[in-house]
Motif scaffolding. Sequence first.
Motif, PDB file in Angstrom:
ATOM      1  N   ARG A   1      17.518 -14.704  49.873  1.00  0.00           N
ATOM      2  CA  ARG A   1      16.662 -14.237  50.975  1.00  0.00           C
ATOM      3  C   ARG A   1      17.428 -14.667  52.229  1.00  0.00           C
ATOM      4  NH1 ARG A   1      11.816 -12.909  48.410  1.00  0.00           N
ATOM      5  NH2 ARG A   1      11.066 -14.320  46.795  1.00  0.00           N
TER       6      ARG A   1
ATOM      7  N   THR B   1      10.523  -5.640  41.763  1.00  0.00           N
ATOM      8  CA  THR B   1       9.740  -6.844  42.059  1.00  0.00           C
ATOM      9  C   THR B   1       8.615  -6.929  41.050  1.00  0.00           C
ATOM     10  OG1 THR B   1       8.136  -7.863  43.556  1.00  0.00           O
ATOM     11  CG2 THR B   1       8.476  -5.517  43.854  1.00  0.00           C
ATOM     12  N   ILE B   2       8.341  -8.143  40.597  1.00  0.00           N
ATOM     13  CA  ILE B   2       7.243  -8.282  39.627  1.00  0.00           C
ATOM     14  C   ILE B   2       5.891  -8.006  40.290  1.00  0.00           C
ATOM     15  CG2 ILE B   2       8.511  -9.901  38.169  1.00  0.00           C
ATOM     16  CD1 ILE B   2       6.583 -12.110  39.351  1.00  0.00           C
ATOM     17  N   ASP B   3       5.845  -8.004  41.631  1.00  0.00           N
ATOM     18  CA  ASP B   3       4.561  -7.858  42.332  1.00  0.00           C
ATOM     19  C   ASP B   3       3.975  -6.441  42.264  1.00  0.00           C
ATOM     20  OD1 ASP B   3       5.032 -10.489  43.075  1.00  0.00           O
ATOM     21  OD2 ASP B   3       5.854  -9.939  45.021  1.00  0.00           O
TER      22      ASP B   3
ATOM     23  N   MET C   1       1.189 -14.887  40.118  1.00  0.00           N
ATOM     24  CA  MET C   1       1.925 -14.463  41.318  1.00  0.00           C
ATOM     25  C   MET C   1       1.476 -13.068  41.764  1.00  0.00           C
ATOM     26  SD  MET C   1       5.863 -15.635  40.926  1.00  0.00           S
ATOM     27  CE  MET C   1       6.405 -17.252  41.471  1.00  0.00           C
ATOM     28  N   GLY C   2       2.210 -12.511  42.720  1.00  0.00           N
ATOM     29  CA  GLY C   2       1.897 -11.165  43.210  1.00  0.00           C
ATOM     30  C   GLY C   2       1.972 -11.064  44.714  1.00  0.00           C
ATOM     31  N   ARG C   3       2.294 -12.186  45.344  1.00  0.00           N
ATOM     32  CA  ARG C   3       2.325 -12.226  46.811  1.00  0.00           C
ATOM     33  C   ARG C   3       0.969 -11.774  47.353  1.00  0.00           C
ATOM     34  NH1 ARG C   3       6.648  -9.611  50.539  1.00  0.00           N
ATOM     35  NH2 ARG C   3       6.155  -7.850  49.201  1.00  0.00           N
TER      36      ARG C   3
ATOM     37  N   GLU D   1      -2.403 -15.360  43.518  1.00  0.00           N
ATOM     38  CA  GLU D   1      -1.947 -16.354  44.509  1.00  0.00           C
ATOM     39  C   GLU D   1      -2.257 -15.917  45.939  1.00  0.00           C
ATOM     40  OE1 GLU D   1       2.330 -16.940  44.581  1.00  0.00           O
ATOM     41  OE2 GLU D   1       2.741 -14.806  44.823  1.00  0.00           O
TER      42      GLU D   1
ATOM     43  N   HIS E   1       6.997 -19.729  38.530  1.00  0.00           N
ATOM     44  CA  HIS E   1       8.201 -18.905  38.363  1.00  0.00           C
ATOM     45  C   HIS E   1       8.508 -18.511  36.928  1.00  0.00           C
ATOM     46  CE1 HIS E   1       8.691 -20.012  42.529  1.00  0.00           C
ATOM     47  NE2 HIS E   1       9.554 -19.010  42.620  1.00  0.00           N
TER      48      HIS E   1
ATOM     49  N   ARG F   1       8.698 -14.858  36.522  1.00  0.00           N
ATOM     50  CA  ARG F   1       9.855 -14.056  36.949  1.00  0.00           C
ATOM     51  C   ARG F   1      10.953 -14.021  35.893  1.00  0.00           C
ATOM     52  NH1 ARG F   1      10.350 -15.172  42.856  1.00  0.00           N
ATOM     53  NH2 ARG F   1      12.505 -15.795  42.557  1.00  0.00           N
TER      54      ARG F   1
HETATM   55  O1  F6P Z   1       8.077 -11.335  45.170  1.00  0.00           O
HETATM   56  C1  F6P Z   1       8.222 -11.968  43.936  1.00  0.00           C
HETATM   57  C2  F6P Z   1       7.628 -13.358  43.989  1.00  0.00           C
HETATM   58  O2  F6P Z   1       7.804 -13.960  42.735  1.00  0.00           O
HETATM   59  C3  F6P Z   1       6.158 -13.433  44.428  1.00  0.00           C
HETATM   60  O3  F6P Z   1       5.267 -13.099  43.402  1.00  0.00           O
HETATM   61  C4  F6P Z   1       6.063 -14.846  44.898  1.00  0.00           C
HETATM   62  O4  F6P Z   1       5.028 -14.998  45.843  1.00  0.00           O
HETATM   63  C5  F6P Z   1       7.408 -15.082  45.529  1.00  0.00           C
HETATM   64  O5  F6P Z   1       8.304 -14.129  44.945  1.00  0.00           O
HETATM   65  C6  F6P Z   1       7.975 -16.457  45.305  1.00  0.00           C
HETATM   66  O6  F6P Z   1       9.145 -16.543  46.047  1.00  0.00           O
HETATM   67  P1  F6P Z   1      10.213 -17.702  45.881  1.00  0.00           P
HETATM   68  O7  F6P Z   1      10.936 -17.484  44.592  1.00  0.00           O
HETATM   69  O8  F6P Z   1      11.079 -17.552  47.065  1.00  0.00           O
HETATM   70  O9  F6P Z   1       9.436 -18.991  45.826  1.00  0.00           O
END
Ligand code: F6P
Length: 319
Positions: free
Chosen positions: A71, A125-127, A169-171, A222, A249, A252
């Motif tokens: 990122r 993206t898993i979201d 998760m899911g943002r 979340e 995580h 993921r």
């Molecule tokens: O966008 C994918 C995701 O796994 C979200 O579900 C989660 O909120 C975010 O990324 C977590 O990000 P990081 O790996 O930067 O903590």
Amino acid sequence: MALAIMSSGGDSPGMNPAIKKFVDYAYKMGERPFLIYDGLEGLIDNKIKPATHHDVAGIVHRGGTIIRSSRSKRFFEYEYRQQAYNNLKEHDITGLIVLGGDGSFRAMEKFSSEFDLNFVGIPSTIDNDIYGTEYCLGVDTALNVIRDALDKIRDTASSFNRAFLVEVMGRHCGYLAIVSAMVSGAEVCIIPEVEFEYEKQGKRLREEVESGRNYVLAIVAEGTNQTSEVHKWLQDTIGLETRVSILGHIQRGGNPTVRDRMMAFDFTITAINHLLSHDNSNKMVAYQKGEFKLIEIKEVVSNQYQLPQRFLDAVSLLD
Ligand code: F6P
């Protein structure tokens, strides 16, 4: 033609099958494939290498992304975008595929509007929260990881008089939570898109507990930021000893499922075909009603994903 692929933002299972197909199909079409390592950070730092079949051998079954991701804060600054473009030029790369989410596509939309570059996004993206596509790479694998965890949690939940609260998760999106709740038969699901009626649901659950229910499985997205509140509510209002699992995580990771591998192949072939078509507009490959389509990246980044009505309705069907 020199083509490149990179991952950006959160990794997702399915990226590796996409990278493999990218290299194999580019060669098949007589083009030169490049791999960009470490996402946008690597693009800035010129971590760009020509790809061989050997680089992508034995990766289809692996989660994550062998070219890694990042990122990038630096990419927000023009001078670094200029540096990134110079790196692509140095390798004669004119077509770029980005495996990422809407944050990455926003960055690429800006980048491609400033410089002469043809770009295609593959929603990864898993979201499952990207506008214009019903499916994003990695979602099926993540759902299966969550399902497996929930099946196991239910085993222990049903052996005790307890509530289990599982945060997924899911943002800002409730997709993972509601689909997981549906397939695991959860009693409660709380997502950002639907206001949770504590009073009504509390009354229902208390009545059920009084008439014999001895455990409750509650899924919380979340993005609601309500995990602590729901924990307290289950303990104090419903009166059940409550355990909390934040899956984190683990969601993921995992070997991409058959669906994610197949989707990766189709997304990638569609993306390469677009880059080879000499239509220089920047697109995202979208999956809509069983077909792969190309939609303007501008349209993707200027709109917000909406959870389909049937999933919003599904929340109240758990009662
Ligand atoms: O966008 C994918 C995701 O796994 C979200 O579900 C989660 O909120 C975010 O990324 C977590 O990000 P990081 O790996 O930067 O903590």
